[in-house]
Design a protein around this motif. Structure first.
Motif, PDB file in Angstrom:
ATOM      1  N   MET A   1      70.559 -52.856  27.674  1.00 50.56           N
ATOM      2  CA  MET A   1      70.276 -52.313  29.011  1.00 50.56           C
ATOM      3  C   MET A   1      71.494 -52.501  29.913  1.00 50.56           C
ATOM      4  O   MET A   1      72.239 -53.445  29.754  1.00 50.56           O
ATOM      5  N   ASN A   2      71.679 -51.559  30.828  1.00 47.87           N
ATOM      6  CA  ASN A   2      72.801 -51.662  31.763  1.00 47.87           C
ATOM      7  C   ASN A   2      72.676 -52.944  32.594  1.00 47.87           C
ATOM      8  O   ASN A   2      71.649 -53.195  33.220  1.00 47.87           O
ATOM      9  N   LYS A   3      73.743 -53.756  32.595  1.00 46.54           N
ATOM     10  CA  LYS A   3      73.639 -55.085  33.194  1.00 46.54           C
ATOM     11  C   LYS A   3      73.565 -55.028  34.715  1.00 46.54           C
ATOM     12  O   LYS A   3      72.867 -55.818  35.350  1.00 46.54           O
ATOM     13  N   LEU A   4      74.268 -54.056  35.300  1.00 43.90           N
ATOM     14  CA  LEU A   4      74.246 -53.954  36.763  1.00 43.90           C
ATOM     15  C   LEU A   4      72.860 -53.529  37.247  1.00 43.90           C
ATOM     16  O   LEU A   4      72.326 -54.069  38.215  1.00 43.90           O
ATOM     17  N   LEU A   5      72.286 -52.580  36.514  1.00 41.79           N
ATOM     18  CA  LEU A   5      70.934 -52.118  36.839  1.00 41.79           C
ATOM     19  C   LEU A   5      69.961 -53.291  36.747  1.00 41.79           C
ATOM     20  O   LEU A   5      69.136 -53.526  37.632  1.00 41.79           O
ATOM     21  N   LEU A   6      70.102 -54.056  35.671  1.00 40.10           N
ATOM     22  CA  LEU A   6      69.224 -55.203  35.449  1.00 40.10           C
ATOM     23  C   LEU A   6      69.375 -56.212  36.578  1.00 40.10           C
ATOM     24  O   LEU A   6      68.390 -56.797  37.045  1.00 40.10           O
ATOM     25  N   PHE A   7      70.614 -56.387  37.022  1.00 39.79           N
ATOM     26  CA  PHE A   7      70.878 -57.319  38.118  1.00 39.79           C
ATOM     27  C   PHE A   7      70.090 -56.922  39.369  1.00 39.79           C
ATOM     28  O   PHE A   7      69.436 -57.745  40.001  1.00 39.79           O
ATOM     29  N   PHE A   8      70.128 -55.620  39.683  1.00 39.08           N
ATOM     30  CA  PHE A   8      69.421 -55.185  40.892  1.00 39.08           C
ATOM     31  C   PHE A   8      67.906 -55.232  40.706  1.00 39.08           C
ATOM     32  O   PHE A   8      67.186 -55.574  41.633  1.00 39.08           O
ATOM     33  N   ILE A   9      67.450 -54.938  39.491  1.00 40.31           N
ATOM     34  CA  ILE A   9      66.009 -55.055  39.237  1.00 40.31           C
ATOM     35  C   ILE A   9      65.568 -56.501  39.432  1.00 40.31           C
ATOM     36  O   ILE A   9      64.577 -56.783  40.120  1.00 40.31           O
ATOM     37  N   LEU A  10      66.338 -57.445  38.868  1.00 38.87           N
ATOM     38  CA  LEU A  10      65.980 -58.863  38.997  1.00 38.87           C
ATOM     39  C   LEU A  10      66.024 -59.310  40.455  1.00 38.87           C
ATOM     40  O   LEU A  10      65.144 -60.036  40.919  1.00 38.87           O
ATOM     41  N   LEU A  11      67.053 -58.850  41.159  1.00 39.98           N
ATOM     42  CA  LEU A  11      67.182 -59.229  42.564  1.00 39.98           C
ATOM     43  C   LEU A  11      65.995 -58.690  43.365  1.00 39.98           C
ATOM     44  O   LEU A  11      65.417 -59.399  44.203  1.00 39.98           O
ATOM     45  N   GLY A  12      65.617 -57.426  43.077  1.00 32.47           N
ATOM     46  CA  GLY A  12      64.467 -56.831  43.746  1.00 32.47           C
ATOM     47  C   GLY A  12      63.194 -57.606  43.452  1.00 32.47           C
ATOM     48  O   GLY A  12      62.415 -57.934  44.359  1.00 32.47           O
ATOM     49  N   LEU A  14      62.985 -60.664  42.601  1.00 29.26           N
ATOM     50  CA  LEU A  14      63.075 -61.970  43.229  1.00 29.26           C
ATOM     51  C   LEU A  14      62.603 -61.917  44.677  1.00 29.26           C
ATOM     52  O   LEU A  14      61.775 -62.716  45.116  1.00 29.26           O
ATOM     53  N   VAL A  15      63.105 -60.925  45.415  1.00 35.01           N
ATOM     54  CA  VAL A  15      62.723 -60.788  46.823  1.00 35.01           C
ATOM     55  C   VAL A  15      61.227 -60.506  46.931  1.00 35.01           C
ATOM     56  O   VAL A  15      60.509 -61.117  47.737  1.00 35.01           O
ATOM     57  N   ILE A  20      55.661 -62.159  48.306  1.00 37.28           N
ATOM     58  CA  ILE A  20      54.253 -62.216  47.883  1.00 37.28           C
ATOM     59  C   ILE A  20      53.794 -63.662  47.809  1.00 37.28           C
ATOM     60  O   ILE A  20      52.723 -64.024  48.288  1.00 37.28           O
ATOM     61  N   SER A  21      54.655 -64.520  47.226  1.00 38.48           N
ATOM     62  CA  SER A  21      54.275 -65.930  47.099  1.00 38.48           C
ATOM     63  C   SER A  21      54.179 -66.598  48.468  1.00 38.48           C
ATOM     64  O   SER A  21      53.393 -67.524  48.664  1.00 38.48           O
ATOM     65  N   LEU A  22      54.979 -66.107  49.411  1.00 39.31           N
ATOM     66  CA  LEU A  22      54.928 -66.663  50.761  1.00 39.31           C
ATOM     67  C   LEU A  22      53.614 -66.273  51.429  1.00 39.31           C
ATOM     68  O   LEU A  22      53.057 -67.026  52.229  1.00 39.31           O
ATOM     69  N   ALA A  23      53.093 -65.090  51.063  1.00 41.46           N
ATOM     70  CA  ALA A  23      51.900 -64.578  51.735  1.00 41.46           C
ATOM     71  C   ALA A  23      50.616 -65.166  51.185  1.00 41.46           C
ATOM     72  O   ALA A  23      49.631 -65.283  51.912  1.00 41.46           O
ATOM     73  N   ILE A  24      50.590 -65.514  49.897  1.00 43.07           N
ATOM     74  CA  ILE A  24      49.319 -66.001  49.363  1.00 43.07           C
ATOM     75  C   ILE A  24      49.352 -67.507  49.108  1.00 43.07           C
ATOM     76  O   ILE A  24      50.396 -68.096  48.860  1.00 43.07           O
ATOM     77  N   GLY A  25      48.170 -68.117  49.191  1.00 48.48           N
ATOM     78  CA  GLY A  25      48.063 -69.548  48.989  1.00 48.48           C
ATOM     79  C   GLY A  25      46.647 -69.992  49.275  1.00 48.48           C
ATOM     80  O   GLY A  25      45.757 -69.160  49.490  1.00 48.48           O
ATOM     81  N   ALA A 286      69.355 -67.414  35.689  1.00 46.50           N
ATOM     82  CA  ALA A 286      69.148 -68.105  36.961  1.00 46.50           C
ATOM     83  C   ALA A 286      68.180 -67.298  37.835  1.00 46.50           C
ATOM     84  O   ALA A 286      67.215 -67.850  38.390  1.00 46.50           O
ATOM     85  N   LEU A 287      68.404 -65.992  37.921  1.00 45.20           N
ATOM     86  CA  LEU A 287      67.505 -65.150  38.715  1.00 45.20           C
ATOM     87  C   LEU A 287      66.089 -65.161  38.132  1.00 45.20           C
ATOM     88  O   LEU A 287      65.102 -65.389  38.838  1.00 45.20           O
ATOM     89  N   ALA A 288      66.015 -64.937  36.810  1.00 41.78           N
ATOM     90  CA  ALA A 288      64.701 -64.871  36.169  1.00 41.78           C
ATOM     91  C   ALA A 288      63.989 -66.220  36.237  1.00 41.78           C
ATOM     92  O   ALA A 288      62.767 -66.274  36.419  1.00 41.78           O
ATOM     93  N   GLY A 289      64.740 -67.312  36.109  1.00 43.43           N
ATOM     94  CA  GLY A 289      64.145 -68.646  36.202  1.00 43.43           C
ATOM     95  C   GLY A 289      63.547 -68.886  37.576  1.00 43.43           C
ATOM     96  O   GLY A 289      62.454 -69.450  37.704  1.00 43.43           O
ATOM     97  N   GLY A 290      64.273 -68.444  38.611  1.00 43.87           N
ATOM     98  CA  GLY A 290      63.758 -68.572  39.976  1.00 43.87           C
ATOM     99  C   GLY A 290      62.468 -67.789  40.150  1.00 43.87           C
ATOM    100  O   GLY A 290      61.477 -68.307  40.684  1.00 43.87           O
ATOM    101  N   ILE A 291      62.464 -66.538  39.662  1.00 42.44           N
ATOM    102  CA  ILE A 291      61.265 -65.702  39.764  1.00 42.44           C
ATOM    103  C   ILE A 291      60.099 -66.361  39.035  1.00 42.44           C
ATOM    104  O   ILE A 291      58.997 -66.492  39.564  1.00 42.44           O
ATOM    105  N   PHE A 292      60.392 -66.802  37.802  1.00 37.63           N
ATOM    106  CA  PHE A 292      59.335 -67.372  36.968  1.00 37.63           C
ATOM    107  C   PHE A 292      58.704 -68.601  37.621  1.00 37.63           C
ATOM    108  O   PHE A 292      57.481 -68.726  37.682  1.00 37.63           O
ATOM    109  N   LEU A 293      59.541 -69.502  38.132  1.00 35.88           N
ATOM    110  CA  LEU A 293      58.970 -70.733  38.675  1.00 35.88           C
ATOM    111  C   LEU A 293      58.228 -70.484  39.990  1.00 35.88           C
ATOM    112  O   LEU A 293      57.218 -71.127  40.271  1.00 35.88           O
TER     113      LEU A 293
END
Lengths: 342, 261
Positions: A1-12, A14-15, A20-25, A286-293
């Motif tokens: 997969m294109n790495k730059l595309l993947l970077f933006f998908i992961l960044l998106g 992440l945000v 969502i995690s900030l909103a629910i609890g 690092a990005l995916a780990g942040g999202i996952f946790l």
């Protein structure tokens, strides 16, 4: 997969995950109030306090720790040329937890002020992490760094460390035991903002350093001799990367105890998506780990509070990652039977 | 180009190389032969600076290799070791690109020139057609060619090979050795190769160094070194040496022990 595309998908992602995690609890914050509070924090509003004082630091902690552990997982797997290496399976987290436990009990015994914890806890965790790294390295070198030798050494060290932790607990006061246990199980609910700030100063540059040494890691996977033939000063660089990795692990553990398998699960998934080259792999992990946790912690803090029998109990996030990661680890071992490398 | 002067080295307390000297001249193909345990691989490790010299010295272009930085040495000397860890599934192209490591800084991306060097290394070794496959999926012959491509992209002046033909069938052996010979002839790439197979060494080397117990027993052209007296003394076995009718190089025929007289 294109790495730059993947970077933006992961960044998106992440945000998106972050908001969502900030909103629910567990405390119900209606969406209309959420948007208002998000852009106008208000210290007198209890809903604002929930979002900005409770959920926000916790999410930042999840992001940092998830990113840190996943990046360290990539680095350990590369340095040791072992797909199962990560801070938890190697016993590094266990060593850090032992150091941390000693510090917590000691500090509360002598009623030392809060700032001593802020500095003393990560310091003790670092000493524990380096000690266990040294021991696991010693054991593994005797077993010629075989996949099984390393993991077996790590598991045995973890056993010894957790027994020592139990020994300390037996001698401690009951209230100290409960809080230490909750911390050790991998828990983001007790994150202290001061410690988190200091940790970010170490974890973020730590990840960047690992990223910078990505090419060295690629070469190191070819073996010590080939790495030297390609001009890499293997001994110095390996020691340096071990120390940086241990520093990251120590701060992760100091904040939230032992969070299992993030460093195993995430690098493996990312390697399937982006291949084994370490520079893309480390930032991707690092990005995916942040999202996952962040996701795992959101599940941990809501899953029981929304059911009738939970009665407001929050799970330690380590329970979630432990179950998911354990199943993954098992699947990996069973699959390996068909194509044994070692 | 590379000269070894009274070298003594080994592991822990054990002395393996017990004082030997020889020189590799620019553009030649030098073969190192000798029985198991005679110190071939240890000698290689010393030349590529994996282990230090205890006594004597190794100089590259009049400079002691101990004072050349690892990076500088890697820009001049490439090594194909006997064993390599290949548990990570790199793409062939990315794997060959690792040969550029000594020419790169940590964060600078590969330049157009780097890409050209990588591509031409792959084309010369006939590996370009499978550049997008994973190294873990290659056959022995393909992998060996990819390893040579990686070494070529390092742009060395000297290439050290430790038994590059092990585990290859006779067709692939000839293919790899012909390829190396081509680089030796056309690019003046100096080769030092450890051989187990004496006949291959005889066919593909300008000069041979025969080791026995960490010392040089004989050195010279294949015809000078590969005499039945030398081989019988070093390998402790009886052989007959004939001449290859096409190449006129010595060819060794072995004799089973029950036929010894």
């Amino acid at each position: 997969m294109n790495k730059l595309l993947l970077f933006f998908i992961l960044l998106g992602l992440l945000v998106l995950t972050f908001f969502i995690s900030l909103a629910i609890g567990s405390g119900n914050v209606p969406w209309s109030d959420f948007w208002r509070i998000l852009f106008n924090p208000d210290n007198t509003d209890p809903l604002s306090t929930i979002i900005w004082q409770i959920r926000f630091p916790r999410l930042i902690a999840a992001l940092l720790i998830g990113a840190g552990l996943a990046a360290v997982g990539c680095a350990f797997q590369g340095i040791l040329r072992n797909p199962l290496a990560e801070p938890y399976t190697l016993g590094i987290s266990g060593g850090a937890a032992l150091g941390g436990t000693v510090a917590i009990i000691f500090i509360s015994k002598f009623n030392l002020p809060g700032w001593v914890t802020t500095i003393g806890l990560p310091l003790a965790a670092l000493v524990g992490a380096l000690l266990s790294l040294f021991l696991v390295y010693l054991i593994a070198s005797r077993l010629y760094f075989s996949v099984t030798g390393l993991i077996l050494g790590g598991v045995l060290l973890s056993f010894i460390f957790s027994s020592l932790v139990l020994l300390i607990m037996t001698l401690a006061q009951p209230d100290e035991v409960k809080s230490t246990l909750l911390w050790m199980a991998g828990n983001l609910s007790m994150v202290q903002p001061d410690l988190l700030k200091i940790s970010s100063v170490f974890i973020i540059p730590g990840i960047i350093i690992l990223f910078i040494f990505g090419r060295d890691l690629d070469v190191i996977t070819l073996g010590d001799e080939k790495a030297q033939h390609l001009g890499i000063k293997i001994i110095q660089i390996r020691q340096f990367l071990f120390v940086i990795s241990s520093l990251i692990v120590a701060f992760c553990v100091a904040n939230a105890g032992m969070i299992a398998f993030v460093g195993l699960l995430i690098p493996h998934l990312m390697r399937i998506l982006m291949g084994p080259k370490h520079q893309p792999l480390i930032w991707g992990s690092a990005l995916a780990g942040g999202i996952f946790l962040m996701l795992a912690d959101t599940v941990a803090r809501t899953v029981l509070t929304r059911t009738s029998f939970g009665q407001g109990v929050e799970l330690p996030v380590g329970v979630i990652t432990g179950i998911l990661g354990g199943i993954f680890f098992l699947a990996f071992l069973l699959r390996r039977k068909n194509n044994v490398i070692n | 180009m590379l000269s070894i002067n009274n070298l003594v080295c080994g592991y822990q307390q054990k002395e393996i190389i017990k004082g030997l000297s020889f020189t590799a001249r620019p553009g030649e193909s030098l073969g190192i032969i000798g029985p198991n345990g005679s110190g071939k691989t240890t000698l290689f490790r010393a030349i590529s600076r994996i282990i230090p010299a205890w006594q004597g010295s190794i100089t590259y272009q009049e400079k002691d290799i101990q004072v050349i930085s690892h990076r500088d040495l890697a820009r001049r000397i490439a090594v194909l070791p006997q064993f390599l860890n290949l548990s990570f599934p790199f793409l062939v192209r990315d794997f060959v690109a690792l040969g550029r490591t000594p020419h790169l800084n940590r964060l600078t991306p590969l330049t157009k020139e780097d890409h050209n060097i990588i591509d031409s290394s792959m084309k010369q070794t006939d590996t370009f057609s499978f550049k997008d496959r994973r190294i873990t999926e290659l056959s022995g012959g393909e992998l060996q060619r990819v390893l040579i491509a990686q070494a070529l992209s390092q742009q060395p002046e000297l290439l050290l090979l430790d038994e590059p033909m092990a585990h290859l069938d006779i067709g692939h052996q000839v293919e790899i050795l012909d390829l190396l010979k081509k680089f030796n002839r056309e690019k003046k790439l100096t080769l030092i190769t450890v051989f187990h197979d004496l006949n291959l060494a005889s066919e593909y080397c300008d000069r041979l160094v025969l080791l026995k117990d960490g010392q040089i027993y004989a050195q010279g052209t294949p015809a000078e070194v590969l005499t039945y007296q030398n081989i019988e003394a070093v390998y402790k076995t009886v052989v007959v040496v004939k001449e290859n009718p096409i190449t006129k190089k010595p060819h060794i025929l072995l004799i089973p022990k029950d036929k010894w007289r």
